[in-house]
Design a protein around this motif. Structure first.
Motif, PDB file in Angstrom:
ATOM      1  N   TYR A   1       0.809  -1.183   0.125  1.00 36.41           N
ATOM      2  CA  TYR A   1       0.053   0.034   0.093  1.00 36.41           C
ATOM      3  C   TYR A   1       1.177   1.103  -0.011  1.00 36.41           C
ATOM      4  O   TYR A   1       0.798   2.201  -0.866  1.00 36.41           O
ATOM      5  CB  TYR A   1      -0.870  -0.100   1.104  1.00 36.41           C
ATOM      6  N   GLU A   2       2.019   1.223   0.787  1.00 37.85           N
ATOM      7  CA  GLU A   2       2.774   2.558   0.921  1.00 37.85           C
ATOM      8  C   GLU A   2       3.442   2.692  -0.294  1.00 37.85           C
ATOM      9  O   GLU A   2       3.670   3.501  -1.013  1.00 37.85           O
ATOM     10  CB  GLU A   2       3.778   2.161   2.166  1.00 37.85           C
ATOM     11  N   ARG A   3       4.092   1.457  -1.141  1.00 36.95           N
ATOM     12  CA  ARG A   3       4.773   1.387  -2.329  1.00 36.95           C
ATOM     13  C   ARG A   3       3.899   1.933  -3.449  1.00 36.95           C
ATOM     14  O   ARG A   3       4.572   2.542  -4.366  1.00 36.95           O
ATOM     15  CB  ARG A   3       5.400   0.261  -2.416  1.00 36.95           C
ATOM     16  N   PHE A   4       2.758   1.499  -3.584  1.00 40.31           N
ATOM     17  CA  PHE A   4       1.930   1.337  -4.887  1.00 40.31           C
ATOM     18  C   PHE A   4       0.922   2.464  -5.041  1.00 40.31           C
ATOM     19  O   PHE A   4       0.272   2.599  -5.876  1.00 40.31           O
ATOM     20  CB  PHE A   4       1.466   0.068  -5.212  1.00 40.31           C
ATOM     21  N   ARG A   5       0.598   3.206  -3.591  1.00 41.82           N
ATOM     22  CA  ARG A   5      -0.464   4.038  -3.668  1.00 41.82           C
ATOM     23  C   ARG A   5       0.135   5.315  -4.065  1.00 41.82           C
ATOM     24  O   ARG A   5       1.181   5.960  -3.150  1.00 41.82           O
ATOM     25  CB  ARG A   5      -1.200   3.842  -2.552  1.00 41.82           C
ATOM     26  N   PRO A   6      -0.284   6.138  -4.672  1.00 39.55           N
ATOM     27  CA  PRO A   6       0.384   7.634  -5.033  1.00 39.55           C
ATOM     28  C   PRO A   6       0.151   8.398  -3.831  1.00 39.55           C
ATOM     29  O   PRO A   6      -1.030   8.218  -3.025  1.00 39.55           O
ATOM     30  CB  PRO A   6      -0.160   8.017  -6.488  1.00 39.55           C
ATOM     31  N   GLY A   7       0.797   9.532  -3.602  1.00 40.35           N
ATOM     32  CA  GLY A   7       1.146  10.349  -2.695  1.00 40.35           C
ATOM     33  C   GLY A   7      -0.055  11.468  -3.164  1.00 40.35           C
ATOM     34  O   GLY A   7      -0.680  11.185  -4.019  1.00 40.35           O
TER      35      GLY A   7
ATOM     36  N   ARG B   1       7.093   4.488  10.730  1.00 41.62           N
ATOM     37  CA  ARG B   1       8.119   4.537  10.213  1.00 41.62           C
ATOM     38  C   ARG B   1       8.772   5.754   9.541  1.00 41.62           C
ATOM     39  O   ARG B   1       9.854   6.052   9.584  1.00 41.62           O
ATOM     40  CB  ARG B   1       8.405   3.249   9.026  1.00 41.62           C
ATOM     41  N   THR B   2       7.758   6.597   8.879  1.00 39.12           N
ATOM     42  CA  THR B   2       7.903   7.711   7.978  1.00 39.12           C
ATOM     43  C   THR B   2       7.496   8.884   8.663  1.00 39.12           C
ATOM     44  O   THR B   2       7.520  10.051   8.175  1.00 39.12           O
ATOM     45  CB  THR B   2       7.706   7.439   6.664  1.00 39.12           C
ATOM     46  N   ALA B   3       6.737   8.702  10.003  1.00 41.38           N
ATOM     47  CA  ALA B   3       6.044   9.910  10.406  1.00 41.38           C
ATOM     48  C   ALA B   3       7.148  11.123  11.116  1.00 41.38           C
ATOM     49  O   ALA B   3       7.921  10.705  11.858  1.00 41.38           O
ATOM     50  CB  ALA B   3       4.910   9.569  11.388  1.00 41.38           C
TER      51      ALA B   3
END
Length: 254
Positions: free
Chosen positions: A18-24, A80-82
């Motif tokens: 989900y993190e890799r393949f959903r655009p921001g 992890r990225t917050a």
């Protein structure tokens, strides 16, 4: 067909994908919300934050975000990225305990997973007087009609549609879409607005397949059928595809 709640719970197992393949989300989205607010947005509560795609946008603009998410795997990916101005809470929207209020409450492609009973009274209770509610999201659609039809035909033996239906049954051709329809009917909000941020992305076929692997309709297929469906779709995809990833934004004021 499985209900909304079952589909909503299907994401945790694929949090990394989900993190890799959903655009921001683009800066234009923050600008749209901030312009509507008409005053600095300092605090926000996010409904169903997932892996933090929208969290990072608002936090990156200096908003102190309380990101709520019921799934432990999704929340771990978010943490992890917050950035430091993000506080995380593991909870479904319906289970949030009464507390402070916020200048902004928003949902990014997550509101349709919440229960309709009491939805708007809960949102209103979380907002400061004059605070803003924002909802945004949209489908990830192949822009070339010929490619779209080829994929639809390849998918058909396994899955009739991969759409998430409108929660209140609003037809796609109607001018005002959900949740604007419910916000208009609610006496708790005013100044309801709907706008669209146009986006076109060119992605590789593997990226597009990766995105499909995060879509709830595919996640609910038995693994052998899901694998066969992806193999059939792979056979009809060109090396790269253009995708329409428009964002429909709904705004309302408490």
């Amino acid at each position: 067909m499985l209900g909304m709640s079952a589909r909503a719970l299907s994401f945790g197992a694929i949090a990394e994908a989900y993190e890799r393949f959903r655009p921001g989300y683009p800066d234009e989205l923050f600008g749209t919300v901030a312009a509507y607010a008409g005053r600095p947005v300092r605090t926000a509560l996010e409904i169903g934050a997932g892996t933090g795609k929208a969290t990072r946008l608002f936090a990156g603009h200096g908003v102190d975000v309380t990101a709520t998410e019921p799934d432990a795997a999704m929340l771990a990916e978010l943490r992890r990225t917050a950035p430091p101005n993000v506080r995380t809470v593991r909870a479904a929207f319906e289970d949030l305990r009464p507390g402070g209020t916020y200048g902004l409450v928003y949902a990014a492609a997550a509101l349709h997973w919440t229960r309709p009973e009491g939805r708007w009274s809960r949102v209103a209770a979380l907002l400061e007087p004059g605070g803003v509610f924002a909802n945004f999201g949209g489908p990830f659609r192949l822009a070339d009609p010929a490619v779209e039809e080829a994929v639809r035909a390849a998918r058909a033996p396994f899955l009739e549609s991969d759409d998430v239906p409108s929660p209140d049954g609003t037809a796609p051709e109607e001018e005002l879409q959900w949740p604007g329809t419910e916000l208009e009917r609610s006496r708790l909000f005013r100044d309801v607005r709907q706008s669209v941020i146009r986006r076109r992305l060119r992605v590789s076929a593997p990226y597009y397949l990766g995105h499909l692997s995060t879509v709830s309709a595919y996640l609910q297929l038995p693994p052998p059928e899901r694998r066969e469906a992806f193999e059939a779709i792979t056979r009809v995809l060109p090396e790269t595809v253009e995708v329409a990833a428009d964002l429909t934004v709904h705004l309302a004021r408490r």
